[in-house]
Design an enzyme around this catalytic site. Structure first.
Site, PDB file in Angstrom:
ATOM      1  N   PHE A 192      -7.081   8.822  -8.505  1.00 29.09           N
ATOM      2  CA  PHE A 192      -7.011   8.188  -9.915  1.00 29.09           C
ATOM      3  C   PHE A 192      -6.722   6.699  -9.822  1.00 29.09           C
ATOM      4  CE2 PHE A 192      -5.066   7.529 -13.889  1.00 29.09           C
ATOM      5  CZ  PHE A 192      -6.112   8.045 -14.583  1.00 29.09           C
ATOM      6  N   ASP A 193      -5.596   6.659  -9.354  1.00 37.79           N
ATOM      7  CA  ASP A 193      -4.684   5.320  -9.597  1.00 37.79           C
ATOM      8  C   ASP A 193      -5.587   4.133  -8.862  1.00 37.79           C
ATOM      9  OD1 ASP A 193      -2.815   7.136  -9.914  1.00 37.79           O
ATOM     10  OD2 ASP A 193      -1.479   5.846  -9.635  1.00 37.79           O
ATOM     11  N   THR A 194      -6.172   4.397  -7.650  1.00 45.07           N
ATOM     12  CA  THR A 194      -7.137   3.285  -7.067  1.00 45.07           C
ATOM     13  C   THR A 194      -8.203   3.170  -7.949  1.00 45.07           C
ATOM     14  OG1 THR A 194      -6.196   4.136  -4.665  1.00 45.07           O
ATOM     15  CG2 THR A 194      -8.253   2.856  -4.873  1.00 45.07           C
TER      16      THR A 194
END
Ligand SMILES: Nc1nc2c(ncn2[C@@H]2O[C@H](COP(=O)(O)OP(=O)(O)O)[C@@H](O)[C@H]2O)c(=O)[nH]1
Ligand SMILES: [Mg+2]
Length: 260
Positions: A192-194
């Site tokens: 999710f972060d990437t």
């Protein structure tokens, strides 16, 4: 100091703490963060504990903290996935700036003001903690250091990422940016972060990196081999997807706003 008369109004900042089976540290960390935001941040701040499917006492500790401490909320989701917890808590929030930090408080709390300030002044759209930026102080295992550096090198060379550290559990963004960006982010887990950052960069949004003081907590929920595979699959998917940015995001990038 937070203004006590504003307890029922929308906070300026909502800090989400995603948790999965964290009965050991949850209470200590939330109390430490609660004290810190009341003493050190000059605006109203909420802490939202976001639990997915924990099988230990996390849920009950979280509910009790929410009942005991002002401006602490608790949300429970039946399905696992850290990205899912962040997406759900952020989209439900009425705060103007949305953040998250890992429950183990690997990042020193005095980094919080530096993370939020560039968002409040309108200097960036997303502000991220970075363990790989000049000025960061990092204590972590050789294995995690090598994996982190290799992964971020891959992001820079293959996806042309302009940020240094995609995976630091310490990030914040303007709420309007989150509402526009999150529908384009598909991953609900560790990638999710990437995906959030790569999508933001492709939309022309401004990502600001804040060097952090980081001390790794060896108690980890990460299954390294499985996460490496899903991350690599995610990178391949993002390589294949080059969807144009929606007009709302393009105009935000062109006309950055100060958050009041
Ligand atoms: N809500 C939620 N949080 C999770 C999940 N998996 C991990 N976390 C949280 O994500 C944060 C980072 O996890 P951690 O194991 O410390 O990752 P590491 O520091 O990279 O080893 C912690 O606050 C975890 O409790 C999940 O499935 N759902
Ligand atoms: Mg950790």
């Amino acid at each position: 100091m937070n203004d006590p008369s504003a307890l029922t109004s929308a906070p300026v900042l909502d800090i989400v703490i995603p948790v999965y089976n964290e009965e050991r540290v949850l209470e200590r960390s939330v109390r430490a963060l609660h004290t810190h935001v009341h003493e050190a941040l000059p605006f109203a701040t909420r802490i939202t504990i976001a639990d997915n499917a924990s099988g230990d006492a996390t849920r009950w500790i979280g509910m009790r903290l929410a009942a005991t401490l002002d401006r602490v909320h608790f949300v429970h989701l039946p399905e696992k996935g850290r990205g899912r917890a962040l997406r759900t808590a952020w989209l439900a929030s009425d705060a103007r700036v949305l953040a998250y930090m890992d429950v183990d408080l690997s990042t020193r709390l005095d980094g919080l003001a530096a993370l939020i300030a560039p968002l409040l002044s309108g200097r960036c759209d997303i502000s991220i903690g970075s363990r790989l930026a000049p000025g960061a102080h990092v204590t972590r295992s050789l294995e995690r250091e090598v994996i982190s550096r290799t992964y971020n090198l891959l992001l820079r060379s293959v996806l042309h990422a302009q940020f240094r550290d995609a995976q630091c559990g310490f990030k914040a963004l303007r709420a309007q940016v989150a509402h526009d960006l999150l529908p384009m982010v598909r991953d609900d887990g560790w990638f999710f972060d990437t995906e959030l950052l790569v999508t933001a960069q492709r939309c022309g949004l401004r990502i600001h990196e804040v060097p952090v003081a980081w001390v790794e907590d060896s108690d980890s929920r990460v299954n390294i081999p499985r996460t490496v595979v899903t991350d690599l699959r995610g990178v391949v998917r993002l390589l294949a997807e080059t969807a144009p940015a929606p007009a709302a995001l393009r105009s935000q990038a062109a006309h950055p706003q100060e958050v009041r």
